[in-house]
Design a protein around this motif. Sequence first.
Motif, PDB file in Angstrom:
ATOM      1  N   GLY A  65      87.761 -18.532 -68.597  1.00  0.00           N
ATOM      2  CA  GLY A  65      87.770 -19.706 -67.518  1.00  0.00           C
ATOM      3  C   GLY A  65      86.742 -20.468 -67.237  1.00  0.00           C
ATOM      4  O   GLY A  65      86.107 -21.254 -66.555  1.00  0.00           O
ATOM      5  N   ALA A  66      86.264 -21.393 -68.673  1.00  0.00           N
ATOM      6  CA  ALA A  66      85.029 -22.104 -68.767  1.00  0.00           C
ATOM      7  C   ALA A  66      86.065 -23.210 -68.310  1.00  0.00           C
ATOM      8  O   ALA A  66      85.574 -24.176 -68.243  1.00  0.00           O
ATOM      9  CB  ALA A  66      84.919 -22.077 -70.202  1.00  0.00           C
ATOM     10  N   GLY A  67      87.547 -23.661 -68.740  1.00  0.00           N
ATOM     11  CA  GLY A  67      88.398 -23.979 -68.301  1.00  0.00           C
ATOM     12  C   GLY A  67      88.616 -24.625 -69.731  1.00  0.00           C
ATOM     13  O   GLY A  67      89.589 -26.462 -69.689  1.00  0.00           O
ATOM     14  N   LYS A  68      89.348 -24.214 -70.427  1.00  0.00           N
ATOM     15  CA  LYS A  68      89.566 -24.974 -71.835  1.00  0.00           C
ATOM     16  C   LYS A  68      91.512 -24.991 -71.762  1.00  0.00           C
ATOM     17  O   LYS A  68      92.220 -26.843 -71.928  1.00  0.00           O
ATOM     18  CB  LYS A  68      90.040 -23.619 -72.822  1.00  0.00           C
ATOM     19  CG  LYS A  68      88.113 -23.195 -73.369  1.00  0.00           C
ATOM     20  CD  LYS A  68      88.480 -22.042 -74.202  1.00  0.00           C
ATOM     21  CE  LYS A  68      89.032 -21.135 -73.977  1.00  0.00           C
ATOM     22  NZ  LYS A  68      88.630 -20.074 -72.987  1.00  0.00           N
ATOM     23  N   GLY A  69      91.813 -24.466 -70.705  1.00  0.00           N
ATOM     24  CA  GLY A  69      93.185 -24.783 -70.892  1.00  0.00           C
ATOM     25  C   GLY A  69      93.670 -26.220 -69.829  1.00  0.00           C
ATOM     26  O   GLY A  69      94.300 -26.395 -69.822  1.00  0.00           O
ATOM     27  N   THR A  70      92.730 -25.933 -68.942  1.00  0.00           N
ATOM     28  CA  THR A  70      92.685 -27.320 -67.829  1.00  0.00           C
ATOM     29  C   THR A  70      92.369 -28.555 -68.362  1.00  0.00           C
ATOM     30  O   THR A  70      93.281 -29.823 -68.607  1.00  0.00           O
ATOM     31  CB  THR A  70      91.896 -27.088 -66.878  1.00  0.00           C
ATOM     32  OG1 THR A  70      92.290 -26.097 -65.834  1.00  0.00           O
ATOM     33  CG2 THR A  70      91.861 -27.664 -65.491  1.00  0.00           C
ATOM     34  N   LEU A 114      93.437 -27.438 -80.293  1.00  0.00           N
ATOM     35  CA  LEU A 114      93.044 -25.998 -81.176  1.00  0.00           C
ATOM     36  C   LEU A 114      92.440 -25.283 -79.900  1.00  0.00           C
ATOM     37  O   LEU A 114      91.463 -25.657 -79.531  1.00  0.00           O
ATOM     38  CB  LEU A 114      92.877 -25.525 -81.538  1.00  0.00           C
ATOM     39  CG  LEU A 114      92.791 -24.140 -82.101  1.00  0.00           C
ATOM     40  CD1 LEU A 114      94.257 -23.317 -82.116  1.00  0.00           C
ATOM     41  CD2 LEU A 114      92.345 -24.005 -84.053  1.00  0.00           C
ATOM     42  N   ASP A 115      93.190 -24.051 -78.688  1.00  0.00           N
ATOM     43  CA  ASP A 115      92.246 -23.623 -77.211  1.00  0.00           C
ATOM     44  C   ASP A 115      93.061 -22.186 -77.654  1.00  0.00           C
ATOM     45  O   ASP A 115      93.946 -21.487 -77.671  1.00  0.00           O
ATOM     46  CB  ASP A 115      92.814 -23.893 -76.272  1.00  0.00           C
ATOM     47  CG  ASP A 115      93.037 -22.877 -75.252  1.00  0.00           C
ATOM     48  OD1 ASP A 115      92.226 -22.753 -75.121  1.00  0.00           O
ATOM     49  OD2 ASP A 115      94.329 -23.718 -73.991  1.00  0.00           O
ATOM     50  N   GLY A 116      91.748 -21.059 -77.300  1.00  0.00           N
ATOM     51  CA  GLY A 116      91.722 -19.560 -77.650  1.00  0.00           C
ATOM     52  C   GLY A 116      91.361 -19.216 -78.817  1.00  0.00           C
ATOM     53  O   GLY A 116      91.131 -18.442 -79.579  1.00  0.00           O
ATOM     54  N   TYR A 117      91.535 -20.027 -80.404  1.00  0.00           N
ATOM     55  CA  TYR A 117      90.562 -19.486 -81.130  1.00  0.00           C
ATOM     56  C   TYR A 117      90.040 -20.378 -82.395  1.00  0.00           C
ATOM     57  O   TYR A 117      89.991 -22.145 -81.595  1.00  0.00           O
ATOM     58  CB  TYR A 117      92.073 -19.641 -82.309  1.00  0.00           C
ATOM     59  CG  TYR A 117      92.220 -19.115 -83.828  1.00  0.00           C
ATOM     60  CD1 TYR A 117      92.640 -18.361 -83.769  1.00  0.00           C
ATOM     61  CD2 TYR A 117      92.246 -20.652 -84.709  1.00  0.00           C
ATOM     62  CE1 TYR A 117      92.527 -17.326 -85.562  1.00  0.00           C
ATOM     63  CE2 TYR A 117      92.319 -19.815 -85.769  1.00  0.00           C
ATOM     64  CZ  TYR A 117      92.678 -18.560 -86.093  1.00  0.00           C
ATOM     65  OH  TYR A 117      92.033 -18.288 -87.715  1.00  0.00           O
ATOM     66  N   PRO A 118      89.344 -20.211 -82.915  1.00  0.00           N
ATOM     67  CA  PRO A 118      89.007 -18.766 -82.778  1.00  0.00           C
ATOM     68  C   PRO A 118      87.627 -18.127 -81.933  1.00  0.00           C
ATOM     69  O   PRO A 118      87.137 -18.451 -81.561  1.00  0.00           O
ATOM     70  CB  PRO A 118      87.980 -19.436 -84.347  1.00  0.00           C
ATOM     71  CG  PRO A 118      87.041 -19.709 -84.460  1.00  0.00           C
ATOM     72  CD  PRO A 118      88.538 -20.905 -83.799  1.00  0.00           C
ATOM     73  N   ARG A 119      87.937 -16.951 -82.430  1.00  0.00           N
ATOM     74  CA  ARG A 119      87.010 -15.992 -81.122  1.00  0.00           C
ATOM     75  C   ARG A 119      86.360 -14.793 -82.284  1.00  0.00           C
ATOM     76  O   ARG A 119      85.752 -14.133 -81.315  1.00  0.00           O
ATOM     77  CB  ARG A 119      88.699 -15.277 -80.194  1.00  0.00           C
ATOM     78  CG  ARG A 119      89.061 -15.837 -78.910  1.00  0.00           C
ATOM     79  CD  ARG A 119      89.873 -14.748 -79.148  1.00  0.00           C
ATOM     80  NE  ARG A 119      89.325 -14.822 -77.421  1.00  0.00           N
ATOM     81  CZ  ARG A 119      90.390 -15.556 -76.900  1.00  0.00           C
ATOM     82  NH1 ARG A 119      91.014 -16.505 -77.183  1.00  0.00           N
ATOM     83  NH2 ARG A 119      89.956 -15.183 -75.378  1.00  0.00           N
ATOM     84  N   ASN A 120      86.537 -15.084 -83.500  1.00  0.00           N
ATOM     85  CA  ASN A 120      85.175 -14.581 -84.171  1.00  0.00           C
ATOM     86  C   ASN A 120      84.935 -15.212 -85.562  1.00  0.00           C
ATOM     87  O   ASN A 120      85.832 -15.848 -85.570  1.00  0.00           O
ATOM     88  CB  ASN A 120      85.670 -12.690 -84.515  1.00  0.00           C
ATOM     89  CG  ASN A 120      87.079 -12.343 -84.447  1.00  0.00           C
ATOM     90  OD1 ASN A 120      87.220 -13.617 -86.033  1.00  0.00           O
ATOM     91  ND2 ASN A 120      87.580 -11.537 -85.117  1.00  0.00           N
TER      92      ASN A 120
END
Length: 205
Positions: free
Chosen positions: A12-17, A81-87
């Motif tokens: 929800g931080a706005g990465k996709g937007t 790149l959006d949503g990766y890396p997550r760990n």
Amino acid sequence: MSQNVLILGAPGAGKGTQSARIAEEFDVEHVTTGDALRANKHMETEHGTPASFMDEGELVPDPVVNEIVRAALSEADGFVLDGYPRNLSQAEYLDDITDLDVVLYLDVDEDELVNRLTGRRLDPETGDIYHVEYNPPESEEVEERLVQREDDTEETVRERLRVYRENTRPVIDHYEERGDLVRIDGEQTPDEVWEDIRETIENEA
Ligand code: AP5
């Protein structure tokens, strides 16, 4: 010269937007593990279907996600790149397969994240992202066809934020310690956030 941009931030931080704007302005590919997984939600893998993890707000196993990212980046001439890396293990994998020019971090307070996600609506025809309060569509025709993402219920949102704190915060620290991270105030309006991002990418080029 095409750019390799990484955009980090909580759900929800706005990465996709903002990624949509980066892709258009800098003519790079928008690589998003969330959309790729949603498009293959019911695909059987040896680890189970992506849906069985996503609908609970949990991370999909690394081997499934790493392969999606490797294939997408190998075909891209410049990317956001959006949503990766997550760990941290995904971050190490990414270090091995590509070089990054810019690492952005969208900083937003947790209460605001819950409001943004539970109020988010998507246009299934165009992929455009709206918000019932902050960014409603202008036409009634669009409004009528908007849908809510299955993991945007309050309960799943809270679990996604917990998973983020536990797994993804260390990734932010990893880039910060390396001196690569550019922190952006994600609580400004979408246009103000975009101005900061555009300037940062232009300056880092
Ligand atoms: P994913 O699809 O990546 O979701 P996420 O990271 O949780 O992020 P979101 O898409 O929810 O938020 P966003 O930052 O893009 O916000 P947006 O721009 O829409 O992942 C979903 C699931 O897939 C995960 O839970 C996991 O199961 C799996 N998965 C994905 N990647 C994985 C990986 N690498 N490893 C393992 N599993 C993985 O904005 C949100 C709302 O706020 C919108 O309504 C928007 O209009 C509004 N808004 C945006 N900017 C502003 C602003 N400045 N002011 C006011 N409102 C704003």
